[in-house]
Scaffold this motif. Sequence first.
Motif, PDB file in Angstrom:
ATOM      1  N   GLU A 221       0.816  -1.214   0.000  1.00 36.23           N
ATOM      2  CA  GLU A 221       0.000   0.000   0.000  1.00 36.23           C
ATOM      3  C   GLU A 221       0.854   1.271   0.000  1.00 36.23           C
ATOM      4  O   GLU A 221       0.597   2.207  -0.764  1.00 36.23           O
ATOM      5  CB  GLU A 221      -0.907  -0.001   1.241  1.00 36.23           C
ATOM      6  N   LEU A 222       1.872   1.306   0.856  1.00 38.69           N
ATOM      7  CA  LEU A 222       2.609   2.554   1.086  1.00 38.69           C
ATOM      8  C   LEU A 222       3.872   2.701   0.239  1.00 38.69           C
ATOM      9  O   LEU A 222       4.436   3.801   0.175  1.00 38.69           O
ATOM     10  CB  LEU A 222       2.975   2.671   2.565  1.00 38.69           C
ATOM     11  N   LEU A 223       4.295   1.622  -0.410  1.00 38.84           N
ATOM     12  CA  LEU A 223       5.499   1.722  -1.243  1.00 38.84           C
ATOM     13  C   LEU A 223       5.211   1.320  -2.686  1.00 38.84           C
ATOM     14  O   LEU A 223       5.361   2.134  -3.605  1.00 38.84           O
ATOM     15  CB  LEU A 223       6.615   0.843  -0.665  1.00 38.84           C
ATOM     16  N   PHE A 224       4.775   0.091  -2.896  1.00 42.17           N
ATOM     17  CA  PHE A 224       4.621  -0.396  -4.266  1.00 42.17           C
ATOM     18  C   PHE A 224       3.500   0.340  -5.008  1.00 42.17           C
ATOM     19  O   PHE A 224       3.663   0.705  -6.177  1.00 42.17           O
ATOM     20  CB  PHE A 224       4.362  -1.896  -4.272  1.00 42.17           C
ATOM     21  N   ALA A 225       2.368   0.562  -4.350  1.00 40.24           N
ATOM     22  CA  ALA A 225       1.266   1.279  -5.009  1.00 40.24           C
ATOM     23  C   ALA A 225       1.656   2.727  -5.308  1.00 40.24           C
ATOM     24  O   ALA A 225       1.263   3.295  -6.335  1.00 40.24           O
ATOM     25  CB  ALA A 225       0.008   1.228  -4.143  1.00 40.24           C
ATOM     26  N   VAL A 226       2.433   3.318  -4.403  1.00 37.78           N
ATOM     27  CA  VAL A 226       2.914   4.687  -4.637  1.00 37.78           C
ATOM     28  C   VAL A 226       3.864   4.710  -5.836  1.00 37.78           C
ATOM     29  O   VAL A 226       3.807   5.607  -6.682  1.00 37.78           O
ATOM     30  CB  VAL A 226       3.609   5.229  -3.374  1.00 37.78           C
ATOM     31  N   ALA A 227       4.741   3.706  -5.913  1.00 38.28           N
ATOM     32  CA  ALA A 227       5.681   3.647  -7.031  1.00 38.28           C
ATOM     33  C   ALA A 227       4.943   3.527  -8.362  1.00 38.28           C
ATOM     34  O   ALA A 227       5.330   4.160  -9.360  1.00 38.28           O
ATOM     35  CB  ALA A 227       6.623   2.460  -6.834  1.00 38.28           C
ATOM     36  N   GLU A 228       3.874   2.749  -8.382  1.00 33.74           N
ATOM     37  CA  GLU A 228       3.108   2.602  -9.623  1.00 33.74           C
ATOM     38  C   GLU A 228       2.407   3.912 -10.009  1.00 33.74           C
ATOM     39  O   GLU A 228       2.246   4.217 -11.189  1.00 33.74           O
ATOM     40  CB  GLU A 228       2.086   1.479  -9.466  1.00 33.74           C
ATOM     41  N   THR A 229       2.031   4.690  -9.000  1.00 34.31           N
ATOM     42  CA  THR A 229       1.372   5.981  -9.268  1.00 34.31           C
ATOM     43  C   THR A 229       2.361   7.041  -9.704  1.00 34.31           C
ATOM     44  O   THR A 229       2.003   7.976 -10.437  1.00 34.31           O
ATOM     45  CB  THR A 229       0.628   6.447  -7.995  1.00 34.31           C
ATOM     46  N   LEU A 230       3.612   6.913  -9.271  1.00 32.13           N
ATOM     47  CA  LEU A 230       4.654   7.902  -9.577  1.00 32.13           C
ATOM     48  C   LEU A 230       5.784   7.226 -10.356  1.00 32.13           C
ATOM     49  O   LEU A 230       6.891   7.025  -9.833  1.00 32.13           O
ATOM     50  CB  LEU A 230       5.194   8.516  -8.279  1.00 32.13           C
ATOM     51  N   PRO A 231       5.535   6.883 -11.616  1.00 27.56           N
ATOM     52  CA  PRO A 231       6.545   6.129 -12.382  1.00 27.56           C
ATOM     53  C   PRO A 231       7.836   6.903 -12.638  1.00 27.56           C
ATOM     54  O   PRO A 231       8.865   6.305 -12.960  1.00 27.56           O
ATOM     55  CB  PRO A 231       5.820   5.807 -13.694  1.00 27.56           C
ATOM     56  N   HIS A 232       7.808   8.226 -12.479  1.00 32.08           N
ATOM     57  CA  HIS A 232       9.002   9.028 -12.694  1.00 32.08           C
ATOM     58  C   HIS A 232       9.908   9.066 -11.475  1.00 32.08           C
ATOM     59  O   HIS A 232      11.014   9.616 -11.535  1.00 32.08           O
ATOM     60  CB  HIS A 232       8.602  10.455 -13.066  1.00 32.08           C
ATOM     61  N   ARG A 233       9.453   8.481 -10.358  1.00 33.96           N
ATOM     62  CA  ARG A 233      10.239   8.473  -9.125  1.00 33.96           C
ATOM     63  C   ARG A 233      10.997   7.145  -8.992  1.00 33.96           C
ATOM     64  O   ARG A 233      10.591   6.115  -9.520  1.00 33.96           O
ATOM     65  CB  ARG A 233       9.317   8.637  -7.916  1.00 33.96           C
ATOM     66  N   ARG A 234      12.107   7.186  -8.209  1.00 33.45           N
ATOM     67  CA  ARG A 234      12.909   5.995  -7.969  1.00 33.45           C
ATOM     68  C   ARG A 234      12.705   5.504  -6.543  1.00 33.45           C
ATOM     69  O   ARG A 234      12.821   6.273  -5.594  1.00 33.45           O
ATOM     70  CB  ARG A 234      14.392   6.291  -8.198  1.00 33.45           C
ATOM     71  N   PHE A 235      12.427   4.216  -6.407  1.00 26.95           N
ATOM     72  CA  PHE A 235      12.188   3.594  -5.107  1.00 26.95           C
ATOM     73  C   PHE A 235      13.122   2.401  -4.947  1.00 26.95           C
ATOM     74  O   PHE A 235      13.527   1.782  -5.932  1.00 26.95           O
ATOM     75  CB  PHE A 235      10.732   3.122  -5.001  1.00 26.95           C
TER      76      PHE A 235
ATOM     77  N   LEU B 130       8.092  -6.773  -8.438  1.00 21.59           N
ATOM     78  CA  LEU B 130       8.108  -5.379  -8.029  1.00 21.59           C
ATOM     79  C   LEU B 130       7.750  -4.474  -9.199  1.00 21.59           C
ATOM     80  O   LEU B 130       7.989  -4.821 -10.361  1.00 21.59           O
ATOM     81  CB  LEU B 130       9.504  -4.995  -7.503  1.00 21.59           C
ATOM     82  N   PRO B 131       7.194  -3.297  -8.911  1.00 25.22           N
ATOM     83  CA  PRO B 131       7.014  -2.301  -9.980  1.00 25.22           C
ATOM     84  C   PRO B 131       8.348  -1.988 -10.651  1.00 25.22           C
ATOM     85  O   PRO B 131       9.420  -2.128 -10.036  1.00 25.22           O
ATOM     86  CB  PRO B 131       6.450  -1.080  -9.230  1.00 25.22           C
ATOM     87  N   ALA B 132       8.293  -1.538 -11.883  1.00 23.62           N
ATOM     88  CA  ALA B 132       9.511  -1.325 -12.671  1.00 23.62           C
ATOM     89  C   ALA B 132      10.465  -0.315 -12.041  1.00 23.62           C
ATOM     90  O   ALA B 132      11.687  -0.397 -12.242  1.00 23.62           O
ATOM     91  CB  ALA B 132       9.134  -0.875 -14.078  1.00 23.62           C
ATOM     92  N   ASN B 133       9.925   0.637 -11.297  1.00 21.51           N
ATOM     93  CA  ASN B 133      10.779   1.678 -10.705  1.00 21.51           C
ATOM     94  C   ASN B 133      11.128   1.408  -9.243  1.00 21.51           C
ATOM     95  O   ASN B 133      11.530   2.314  -8.505  1.00 21.51           O
ATOM     96  CB  ASN B 133      10.118   3.052 -10.841  1.00 21.51           C
ATOM     97  N   VAL B 134      10.975   0.147  -8.813  1.00 24.50           N
ATOM     98  CA  VAL B 134      11.388  -0.271  -7.470  1.00 24.50           C
ATOM     99  C   VAL B 134      12.543  -1.250  -7.603  1.00 24.50           C
ATOM    100  O   VAL B 134      12.425  -2.282  -8.274  1.00 24.50           O
ATOM    101  CB  VAL B 134      10.243  -0.928  -6.682  1.00 24.50           C
ATOM    102  N   ARG B 135      13.657  -0.935  -6.970  1.00 27.38           N
ATOM    103  CA  ARG B 135      14.841  -1.802  -7.023  1.00 27.38           C
ATOM    104  C   ARG B 135      15.003  -2.524  -5.696  1.00 27.38           C
ATOM    105  O   ARG B 135      14.896  -1.920  -4.622  1.00 27.38           O
ATOM    106  CB  ARG B 135      16.087  -0.953  -7.307  1.00 27.38           C
ATOM    107  N   SER B 136      15.248  -3.827  -5.762  1.00 22.39           N
ATOM    108  CA  SER B 136      15.507  -4.606  -4.557  1.00 22.39           C
ATOM    109  C   SER B 136      17.004  -4.668  -4.307  1.00 22.39           C
ATOM    110  O   SER B 136      17.777  -5.062  -5.182  1.00 22.39           O
ATOM    111  CB  SER B 136      14.944  -6.022  -4.698  1.00 22.39           C
ATOM    112  N   LEU B 137      17.425  -4.274  -3.111  1.00 17.92           N
ATOM    113  CA  LEU B 137      18.839  -4.280  -2.748  1.00 17.92           C
ATOM    114  C   LEU B 137      19.251  -5.571  -2.055  1.00 17.92           C
ATOM    115  O   LEU B 137      20.440  -5.794  -1.823  1.00 17.92           O
ATOM    116  CB  LEU B 137      19.154  -3.102  -1.825  1.00 17.92           C
ATOM    117  N   GLY B 138      18.271  -6.411  -1.686  1.00 19.86           N
ATOM    118  CA  GLY B 138      18.591  -7.588  -0.901  1.00 19.86           C
ATOM    119  C   GLY B 138      18.982  -7.197   0.524  1.00 19.86           C
ATOM    120  O   GLY B 138      18.767  -6.064   0.969  1.00 19.86           O
ATOM    121  N   HIS B 139      19.574  -8.147   1.242  1.00 17.78           N
ATOM    122  CA  HIS B 139      20.023  -7.856   2.603  1.00 17.78           C
ATOM    123  C   HIS B 139      21.126  -6.799   2.575  1.00 17.78           C
ATOM    124  O   HIS B 139      22.070  -6.891   1.787  1.00 17.78           O
ATOM    125  CB  HIS B 139      20.550  -9.130   3.269  1.00 17.78           C
TER     126      HIS B 139
END
Length: 363
Positions: A204-218, A230-239
């Motif tokens: 709700e607070l991260l992935f949905a926001v990222a989908e609404t703001l595709p020009h932002r980096r998460f 994950l949404p295209a503009n969300v990068r997973s860093l792992g541990h």
Amino acid sequence: MRIAFIGSSLVTSYRNGSATYCRGVLRALAERGHRITLYEPNTRERELHRDIPNPDWARIVAYPVDRAGVAGVIDKARSADTIIKASGIGAFDTLFEASLPGLRRPGRSVIFWDMEPAVTLERVRGDVNDPLRVLLPLFDLVLIRGGGRPAVARYLKLGARACVPIYNAVDPRVHHPIPTDERFAADVAFLGDLAPDRAPRVVELLFAVAETLPHRRFQVAGSGWDGVTLPANVRSLGHVRTADHNAVNCSALAVLSIARTPMARDGLAPSSRMFEAAGAAACIISDDWPGLASFFEPDTEILVANDRSDVIDHLETLDAARAGAIGVAARRRALGMHTFVHRAALVEAVLTRTRAQPLEVRI
């Protein structure tokens, strides 16, 4: 005071959300003159994901993860003045919790320290046969990492002799401002392992926001997210190792803090990640929960979001200058009221009082 602390690993934070909390409290207690021996299970993950060497302020004893290893720890703990069993070791918890109260003597107290009290209370409430219902009254004292008066009342109702919250905090020698690191540059960063009772709130607070703001980096940091779409503009860093926490916190415009569902519902449960971000002077956007304003002042020291639209509104009006001012204010509050030096003073006072007033053993 000689303190035997039996818990999860101190030397790795991998899938071990209480690691920095335990390091901070125990180090501050050692600096107050107490002798700390920490007993931790000798697991494969412990060495594979170690992120600090054995500290010079505590003696680390890694024991075999079997019944003989547990028996050896219990026998060695007899030499301590205070024995502390932390929750959530992950192996032989009930055996430790059933055996250690038998070591209570005048001048030697046995403490149960709950690292996830909201989760524990929810579990016990849903299971009338949970062993902790019988075992909790056998300890001299219960310490909890959060929850405030409502949680204290619930522990006392379950039979705890006494219960005291010891909240998360920051060690400014570990978490502090550093220059931004392009490896971790983002508009919003979230640090937290994937947990079933937090995942919907992250959606709700991260992935949905990222989908609404595709020009932002998460970006999301923590164990378990690599297997999530994950949404295209969300990068997973792992541990992310403790040594890189400051880089992640200082390289994002804002750091998102999301509590697990039981903690958000019960309130008064600031996370380790929240104080680590504050120590780094990061601008924090937190989900709302009862008692949040007791730790940081909304709009001045922290931004509060009830839903995705609040997160979006914060991001759309946030610039580097305002984010920096909020981060500096959060750091000022954390250093003034919420360091592990503050927490250790309270722990010392509580443990000293408990040892001075031994209670009759009934097992």
